[in-house]
Each structure stands twice: as C-alpha cells, then as structure tokens.
Design a protein around this motif. Structure first.
Motif, PDB file in Angstrom:
ATOM      1  N   VAL A 507      17.468  27.247 -40.626  1.00 35.78           N
ATOM      2  CA  VAL A 507      17.868  26.716 -39.316  1.00 35.78           C
ATOM      3  C   VAL A 507      17.661  25.212 -39.183  1.00 35.78           C
ATOM      4  N   GLY A 508      16.970  24.634 -40.064  1.00 36.22           N
ATOM      5  CA  GLY A 508      16.798  23.177 -39.985  1.00 36.22           C
ATOM      6  C   GLY A 508      15.753  22.710 -40.977  1.00 36.22           C
ATOM      7  N   ALA A 509      15.600  21.397 -41.000  1.00 40.99           N
ATOM      8  CA  ALA A 509      14.585  20.835 -41.905  1.00 40.99           C
ATOM      9  C   ALA A 509      14.007  19.592 -41.262  1.00 40.99           C
ATOM     10  N   PHE A 512       8.395  17.587 -43.147  1.00 41.33           N
ATOM     11  CA  PHE A 512       7.490  18.207 -44.106  1.00 41.33           C
ATOM     12  C   PHE A 512       7.782  19.680 -44.358  1.00 41.33           C
ATOM     13  N   VAL A 515      12.956  24.953 -42.176  1.00 37.87           N
ATOM     14  CA  VAL A 515      12.732  26.064 -41.253  1.00 37.87           C
ATOM     15  C   VAL A 515      13.780  27.158 -41.478  1.00 37.87           C
ATOM     16  N   ALA A 526      10.182  32.179 -36.860  1.00 39.69           N
ATOM     17  CA  ALA A 526      10.627  30.977 -37.585  1.00 39.69           C
ATOM     18  C   ALA A 526       9.580  30.669 -38.645  1.00 39.69           C
ATOM     19  N   LYS A 528       8.408  27.877 -41.311  1.00 40.90           N
ATOM     20  CA  LYS A 528       8.574  26.531 -41.860  1.00 40.90           C
ATOM     21  C   LYS A 528       7.898  26.501 -43.230  1.00 40.90           C
ATOM     22  N   THR A 575       5.998  30.759 -36.696  1.00 41.09           N
ATOM     23  CA  THR A 575       5.942  30.650 -35.228  1.00 41.09           C
ATOM     24  C   THR A 575       6.968  31.593 -34.632  1.00 41.09           C
ATOM     25  N   GLU A 576       6.918  31.722 -33.310  1.00 39.79           N
ATOM     26  CA  GLU A 576       7.980  32.489 -32.652  1.00 39.79           C
ATOM     27  C   GLU A 576       9.313  31.791 -32.918  1.00 39.79           C
ATOM     28  N   LEU A 578      12.932  30.543 -31.612  1.00 40.74           N
ATOM     29  CA  LEU A 578      13.626  30.227 -30.359  1.00 40.74           C
ATOM     30  C   LEU A 578      15.121  30.080 -30.640  1.00 40.74           C
ATOM     31  N   GLY A 581      17.471  26.917 -30.373  1.00 41.64           N
ATOM     32  CA  GLY A 581      17.208  25.736 -31.197  1.00 41.64           C
ATOM     33  C   GLY A 581      16.621  24.580 -30.406  1.00 41.64           C
ATOM     34  N   SER A 582      16.868  23.387 -30.880  1.00 41.86           N
ATOM     35  CA  SER A 582      16.183  22.227 -30.275  1.00 41.86           C
ATOM     36  C   SER A 582      16.914  21.724 -29.034  1.00 41.86           C
ATOM     37  N   ASN A 631      11.875  18.135 -31.199  1.00 42.63           N
ATOM     38  CA  ASN A 631      10.686  18.988 -31.290  1.00 42.63           C
ATOM     39  C   ASN A 631      10.537  19.942 -30.113  1.00 42.63           C
ATOM     40  N   LEU A 633      11.887  23.130 -28.193  1.00 39.80           N
ATOM     41  CA  LEU A 633      12.750  24.262 -28.559  1.00 39.80           C
ATOM     42  C   LEU A 633      13.054  25.102 -27.336  1.00 39.80           C
TER      43      LEU A 633
HETATM   44  N1  LIG Z   1      10.532  28.016 -33.885  1.00 42.13           N
HETATM   45  C1  LIG Z   1      11.793  27.627 -34.076  1.00 42.13           C
HETATM   46  N2  LIG Z   1      12.816  28.360 -33.607  1.00 42.13           N
HETATM   47  C2  LIG Z   1      14.078  27.958 -33.792  1.00 42.13           C
HETATM   48  N3  LIG Z   1      14.436  26.829 -34.416  1.00 42.13           N
HETATM   49  C3  LIG Z   1      13.467  26.060 -34.890  1.00 42.13           C
HETATM   50  C4  LIG Z   1      12.099  26.411 -34.759  1.00 42.13           C
HETATM   51  N4  LIG Z   1      11.351  25.453 -35.317  1.00 42.13           N
HETATM   52  C5  LIG Z   1      12.207  24.548 -35.777  1.00 42.13           C
HETATM   53  N5  LIG Z   1      13.478  24.884 -35.548  1.00 42.13           N
HETATM   54  C6  LIG Z   1      14.694  24.145 -35.918  1.00 42.13           C
HETATM   55  O1  LIG Z   1      14.475  23.522 -37.154  1.00 42.13           O
HETATM   56  C7  LIG Z   1      14.670  22.115 -37.025  1.00 42.13           C
HETATM   57  C8  LIG Z   1      13.683  21.418 -37.931  1.00 42.13           C
HETATM   58  O2  LIG Z   1      12.410  21.594 -37.403  1.00 42.13           O
HETATM   59  P1  LIG Z   1      11.183  20.773 -37.917  1.00 42.13           P
HETATM   60  O3  LIG Z   1      10.050  20.980 -36.967  1.00 42.13           O
HETATM   61  O4  LIG Z   1      10.955  21.102 -39.337  1.00 42.13           O
HETATM   62  O5  LIG Z   1      11.743  19.310 -37.930  1.00 42.13           O
HETATM   63  P2  LIG Z   1      11.833  18.183 -36.856  1.00 42.13           P
HETATM   64  O6  LIG Z   1      10.987  18.503 -35.675  1.00 42.13           O
HETATM   65  O7  LIG Z   1      13.277  17.906 -36.599  1.00 42.13           O
HETATM   66  O8  LIG Z   1      11.233  17.001 -37.667  1.00 42.13           O
HETATM   67  P3  LIG Z   1       9.696  16.637 -37.928  1.00 42.13           P
HETATM   68  O9  LIG Z   1       8.953  17.871 -38.268  1.00 42.13           O
HETATM   69  O10 LIG Z   1       9.817  15.737 -39.053  1.00 42.13           O
HETATM   70  O11 LIG Z   1       9.201  15.995 -36.674  1.00 42.13           O
HETATM   71  C9  LIG Z   1      14.466  21.819 -35.540  1.00 42.13           C
HETATM   72  O12 LIG Z   1      15.179  20.677 -35.140  1.00 42.13           O
HETATM   73  C10 LIG Z   1      15.001  23.062 -34.894  1.00 42.13           C
HETATM   74  O13 LIG Z   1      16.387  22.943 -34.723  1.00 42.13           O
END
Ligand SMILES: Nc1ncnc2c1ncn2[C@@H]1O[C@H](COP(=O)(O)OP(=O)(O)OP(=O)(O)O)[C@@H](O)[C@H]1O
Length: 766
Positions: A507-509, A512, A515, A526, A528, A575-576, A578, A581-582, A631, A633
C-alpha cells in the motif's frame, strides 16, 4: 497577524558602510581562501549587496554576487537562485511596504550569501592541490597547497572520495565514514575554522552509541603500519620502480586486510563490519589505527596502498569507484609508472579480487566510475542515470534528511529526535529531583547542557524505574514513566510471528519501510516491513523498547499498534489497517473534493488535534516531530488517526535515504528547519499546515523544491497564503499555529476547543 521577526544568521557581520560595485573573485584566483580572506570576502560581498539590494524590485540575488571561478559561480548563483529572487519579489507583496521589503530582502540575502560563501569556500578547499603532470616522483612539499597537511588531505578524501597524485597520506591522516560532509559543513560555524571534525572530537564519540568509523594513520603508535612500511621499503629496494613492485605492494596490502576476495563484496563488507565492531569495542573509541584492520574493504585497502606508495615515493592516486563493491566509499588505486623506461603510464591496481592485477584505466576494472569524481560541493551527476542535482538542493535535502542522525556532539543536528525512553528518563529524573531543575528537552537532545544520552546513562546507572497505568482517552493519562520491562521480556507480549501474517498488496512505502495490507488471523492489518534488516543487537533492543511504548498508546485518533515481528530478516511493525489510506492522498485526489465538505474537513482537523493532544498530554508527553498529512490515516468512517510516531531513535539509527524526510520541510517548523532547539510546539506549526491543507485542499508550497521551502520558511519567515474567504476564527487559528515564536503558538487543548467552536458555529449555521 504579523509574524515576529527573528534575527538572522548571527555569524554575519553587521553591514559595513556602503561600498559601490559588485564583488568579483578574479578568474585566475583559485587558491584556497584563508579565514581572513573569508571574512574579507564576506564583508566585501555584503557591502556590495547593501548597495545593490534596494535598488529595484527587479534586483536578483544571483546577479549581485559574481564569482568567476566555476565552483563559486555554480554554488553562489544556484543558492541565490534557489532561495532568492522569486521569493524576494513575493516578499514585496506580502510586506506591503518598500522599507519592509528592503529589510527583508537584505536579511534574506545575507543569509543566502553566507551559505553560498560557505559552500563555495568548501568547494575550493576540496580541490586537488596540484596539476597531475607535475607529480611523478615528486617529493613532499612539491605538490602545492595542503598536499602534506594531513588534515587537508583527510578533508579532500572525505569530501571528494578521491585523492590526487599530489596528495600525500601522512602521519595524522584520518578517514571518516558515517558523517556527511555537507551536513557537517553547514552545522559547524565557519569561524571555528575547521573543515572537518577534529580527531579529538571524533575520539570523544562514544563507540557504543555511534556507527561512525574513523581510520587513522598513526605512525607514532601503529607498529603494524611501521612494519608494513618497512616491508614496502624492502620491496622497492629489491624491485625498483617496476610493475612487479606495484603487484607485490598490492598483495602486501590485500594479505594484511583479509586477502583476495573470492565472492561478492557483501561478504567482505560483513566481515569488515564484524571486525570494526570488535576493534571499536576493544579500543572504546571509533578511531582505529589502520594497521589494526585485519579486514578491510576497498576504501581501507586503497588508503593503506596509497600510504605505502607515498612512503616509498610511488606516484599513486585514489579514485572514486570500485568494480566489485557496492558499499559506500568505493575506492580504487591508480599508480603512475614508467614500466618500459620509455614513457610514464597510469595503471589501475586491483586490491580486492585479484590483488596485484594491473590494468589500464580504460579497461573495465572500475566500470564507468573511474574518472567520475565529482565533489559533492559541485553540481553532481549520477553516472548513467541522467539525474542531476544541484548542490544547494542536495545540501538542503541532506540537512533535512540527516537531521535525525547523530553527527557529532557539537552539531546542531545531533540526536535530532529524542528517544521516547530517554525522554521519559530525563523527565522522570527531573521530577524526582535527580537532575538539577531540568530544562525542556530540546530537539537536539540536550537537557541542561547534558546530552540525552548522558542523562540516560546516568539514570540507567541509578536504576530508575516507575510504572503506572495508562488511562485510555483521558488527556493527561499516564504512560509508564519509564519502560521498566527488559526488551527480552517485552517481546513476549508484542511479538507477532511472521508466519501468522499473510501479506496482500503493497500500500505504500516510506523512509524506513514498505507497507503491506495483510491478513492476521482473519483481520486486516497493515505491516510495515523495515527496509534495513541488518540491525545490531543494541538497535534491536531499542526497536523493541519503542514499540513496547507505542503499544501502550491508545486513543481513537491514534493508529493502533498491534505488535511487531522482531526477528530478522522480517523486522516489521503491525498496526491496524486504515482502508482510506493517507489524508494527503485524500486531499489531493481531485475526485474527493466533493466528498470532503467543509464540515467533514473540520471534523478531520479536530480528529488530528485530538490525537496529538492525547500524545502531548501523556506523562511524559510524546512529541511527534513529523506531523504531516501523509502520516495521517483515514478509516472507513472518515475518522482520521495519527500514525508514524515513535520509533524515532530507531529511525535515527537507520541510515536510509529518506524520501519523506528529505521531501517534507513543507510541514516542518522554522526553528526545526534551522536546527534550533525545538519542542512540542513544532507539532503545532505542522498542524497549522495540515489545517491549511484541509481548508484549501491544496498541497503546501507546491511548485517549490525542498531547498526553496527551507529558505522561504526558515530564513525568510514566509508562510502559506490563507485564502481571503476563510472564516476569521480559522484564519486566526492557522496564523497562531505558525507564529515564529513557538511560545506564542497555542496548545493542542486550546486548538481542540477552538475547532469545536468553529464546528459548532458551522453546524448551527447549516
Ligand atoms: N496503517 C495503515 N493503513 C493503511 N495504509 C497505510 C497504513 N500505514 C501506512 N499506510 C500507507 O502507506 C504509506 C507509507 O507509509 P509510511 O508510514 O511507510 O510512509 P510515510 O509516512 O509516507 O513516510 P515516512 O515514514 O518516511 O514518514 C502511507 O502514505 C499510507 O498511504
């Protein structure tokens, strides 16, 4: 609401009396500027700007400063262009008065100029000392400026990744790995007169807390090196300046540093890391003598080879790149030798896989990298990739990127984010009277002049532990004051087995980890998966400690931590999940404009504020430091939850090029960007940007690069424009969150109250 002005760079001199004319550096004047020159350069440049600046709105920073050397022109003008003219012109509109504009332009320009001059002077200093054609068989002192100065030579290898024929590796030379020269240069005041961290400072770094490595040429104490030099001397006596000498010298070096490498470099690198760890542990210091390295990868081998070559008078240079290695600091050696007694030729010496094999530089021994030796202070170009970065952009990205990393204790950017556990410790200690009245723990990790690490160590020695319950959803609810569970025990109640997770789509990256949505016993979660799975024991403990804390943080507007996979190579956080998404994605997806009416957007803002208020009201508080819509969600009911908090220390120790950190100064408070001490009010500033996004449905600072955002927000005091049709209460709230003085920014509990009132007014009116 007008923003308070802060004084700009305190290192700049007050404007001298006006002197007409722009400052020019003569085209042929490429000598290294001394500090005195630097001061002159600075004041001359400033005086020219004072004259030039107010002349007209057309005035551009780039045109006022003309330096004719390549490096100076590139650096100064790109700095000025990146940070300067367009923003200065906009400042006119914002300030609404010529005097204010002139003052702002002048201040902004002074700062940019100072940065440009710093970078420019660094670029000069990184330059090679003498033309290569002079140097076959040249003796010490023949080579030009700084060729014999171990610090100058150390600096050149650190910055450029290469050394020229004229550079001599002598007693006192040291090679630094793990500190970025850009960052260091910008974090350490020019007037300190240092180009690189001093050996004394490096020796003071705690080897157990740092992954820095420094290899030192110490002829006074390194008996192994002396023995190698003696053997090199025997070789030259027996063989003369021949190719056989080069071969045998290469074998000598390789034998000393682990022999020929049969497989890929990963193996060597791993072996090196193990040896380095042992060495540093034994020496209790990150500085190790080169003779002590029984394993070395290409950089170490190149340094030792060049040291021995320099010692016996064999012309040798270090080039950037290595055919075999993918580790950072790749290096190869070239020698110049008159093998056929007719003409001098340059050869590449293999020190890694076939030690002693000699090839011509145009062979493929070093791929395309051999001659690509850009200084990071000059415009860099990734070979073959077509990606070009300007020095200023890359500098700014690195500053933002690396602010989380421990650099040196005297760096503004060191220990940029406090570890939650250690933060806890300090505050507990303060409360319990164990420290002399504890000041606020600052973003750079200091408290009462002590580093957080020092304080933490003291506390560990005192064996402080305290435990109390966590009252869900209650502001002021308490966390355990300090996690008293041993990581090994903590693992039991948060460990999730990798086998239990059924990974679905990605779903994303982030910076570090990547995801994935996953199924865990029938529930969507989710996962990571951390990018760096090669973590040491200490880091792993830290990781477990932090997630153990996060697991205790529970609030409807904070993403729920469920556990972690703590076994390499599957280190992950669960984590749970969502499903929407963001928040960033929602806001910036055009089709969502209709779904997100103002009422919903205000509710979303309120959710965020409640989530952060909860974190800030914990005892001790948790400061997010990285609040941004990517960050936040969103669940299926449009509730917003704050994610990606904690793990600060783990992130800090994990050196990964951070896309998100490098790319998100848009949300960062000016004081944070300037590397000044920061506190929880950074989160308030970031919340102001989130609220602005929700009100405007736009991306903050779109059209500006990270460097420009840093310049605009941190140094020119600019803020995002608030649309005229915004309700006065909301506009005032946003502006107050962005106050330049963090103390004037509201607390989250007051933000929650204001948003509730606004929402009530909106609902009443609808
Ligand atoms: N719990 C979750 N449920 C649904 N989607 C998620 C969840 N956590 C992360 N994501 C998706 O994955 C993407 C990447 O998340 P991640 O926290 O790895 O990176 P980031 O927040 O964009 O960057 P960084 O960690 O560098 O601040 C997010 O933008 C979001 O779209």
């Amino acid at each position: 609401m007008p923003h308070r002005r802060r004084s700009l760079n305190p290192t700049l001199p007050p404007p001298p009396p006006a002197a007409a004319g722009a400052f020019h550096l003569a085209a042929d004047d490429t000598r290294l500027p001394l500090l005195a020159d630097y001061a002159l350069l600075q004041s001359a440049a400033v005086s020219s700007v004072v004259d030039a600046a107010p002349a007209s709105a057309e005035w551009s920073a780039g045109s006022a400063f003309t330096a004719s050397s390549d490096a100076a022109t590139t650096t100064a003008s790109s700095t000025a262009t990146a940070l300067g003219s367009s923003q200065l012109m906009t400042a006119t509109e914002e300030a609404g008065g010529r005097d204010t504009w002139v003052r702002r332009a002048r201040e902004g320009y002074y700062l940019q100029l100072s940065l440009a001059i710093r970078l420019t002077s660094q670029a000069f200093l990184a330059g090679a000392p003498a033309p290569p054609e002079l140097l076959l068989g040249c003796g010490p002192g023949d080579a030009g400026d700084g060729a014999d100065d171990p610090e100058a030579v150390s600096y050149r290898l650190w910055v450029n990744g290469c050394l020229s024929w004229g550079d001599k590796i002598a007693h006192g030379f040291y090679n630094i790995m793990g500190i970025d020269p850009h960052l260091w240069a910008m974090c350490n005041a020019a007037e300190e007169g240092r180009r690189l961290p001093s050996l004394a400072a490096l020796r003071a770094v705690d080897a157990t807390e740092s992954s820095l490595e420094v290899v030192l040429v110490d002829k006074g104490a390194d008996s192994v090196l002396l023995d190698l030099e003696r053997r090199a001397l025997d070789l030259v006596r027996a063989l003369g300046a021949t190719l056989e000498l080069v071969r045998r010298l290469a074998v000598l070096v390789s034998d000393h540093m682990g022999g020929a490498l049969r497989s890929e470099d990963g193996d060597l690198y791993m072996r090196w890391k193990a040896v380095s760890k042992q060495l540093r542990k034994r020496q209790k210091c990150i500085v190790v003598p080169i003779g002590g390295l029984s394993i070395g990868f290409c950089r170490h081998r190149a340094i030792l080879f060049k040291e021995l070559a320099d010692f016996i008078g064999l012309p040798c240079r270090i080039a950037q790149g290595c055919k075999y290695c993918s580790a950072p600091h790749r290096s190869s050696c070239l020698v110049k030798i008159d093998s056929e007694r007719r003409y001098v030729r340059e050869y590449v010496v293999d020190l890694v896989v076939e030690p002693g094999r000699i090839s011509c530089p145009d062979s493929s021994i070093n791929g395309q990298l051999l001659s690509a030796v850009p200084s990071p202070f000059k415009t860099s170009c990734k070979v073959g990739s077509g990606n070009y970065t300007t020095p200023v952009a890359s500098w700014n990205q690195r500053i933002v990127d690396e602010r989380r990393n421990t650099v040196l204790s005297n760096s503004h950017y060191s220990v940029a984010r406090c570890c939650v556990v250690e933060e806890n410790s300090v505050q507990v200690a303060s409360k319990e009277g164990l420290l002399p009245k504890c000041g606020q723990i600052t973003q750079n990790g200091n408290c009462n002049g002590m580093s957080v690490l020092d304080v933490s160590a003291q506390l560990k020695a005192m064996d402080i532990s305290a435990e109390n319950g966590n009252k869900e959803n209650v502001p002021g609810a308490t966390l355990p004051k300090r996690l008293s569970i041993e990581p090994s025990l903590a693992v039991d109640w948060l460990e999730i087995s990798w086998e239990e997770l059924e990974l679905k789509e990605r779903v994303g990256a982030g910076s570090f980890g990547t995801v994935y949505r996953a199924d865990w016993h029938g529930s969507d979660v989710a996962v990571k998966v951390l990018t760096d799975q090669d973590v040491g024991e200490a880091q792993l403990k830290e990781f477990v400690r932090e997630i153990a804390i996060m697991k205790r943080v529970r609030h409807p507007n904070v993403v729920l931590f469920m556990g972690a996979v703590t076994k390499c190579p599957h280190l992950s956080i669960v984590t749970e999940y969502l499903p929407r998404g963001s928040l960033f994605r929602l806001i910036n997806k055009a089709a969502n404009g209709e779904m997100l009416d103002l009422k919903r957007r205000l509710r979303m803002a309120l959710d965020v504020a409640k989530g952060i208020n909860y974190l800030h009201c914990l005892n001790p508080p948790i400061v997010h430091w990285d609040l941004k819509t990517p960050n936040m969600l969103v669940d299926k009911n449009w509730s917003v939850k704050v994610g990606d908090f904690g793990l600060s220390r783990f992130k800090a120790n994990t050196f990964i090029s951070s896309k998100s950190v490098a790319g998100t100064p848009e949300w960062m408070a000016p004081e944070f960007l300037r590397g000044e001490p920061s506190n929880e009010k950074c989160d308030v500033y970031s919340f102001g940007v989130i609220l602005w996004e929700l009100l405007t449905m736009q991306q903050p600072w779109s059209g500006l690069g990270p460097a420009q955002v840093v310049g605009a927000v941190a140094f020119q005091n600019r803020r995002l424009p608030i649309p005229k049709d915004t309700s006065p209460e909301l506009a005032a709230l946003v502006e107050s969150c962005w106050d330049d003085d963090p103390r004037q920014r509201p607390s989250f509990s007051s933000i929650v109250d204001t948003l509730k009132k606004c929402l009530k007014a909106l609902l009443g009116g609808s």
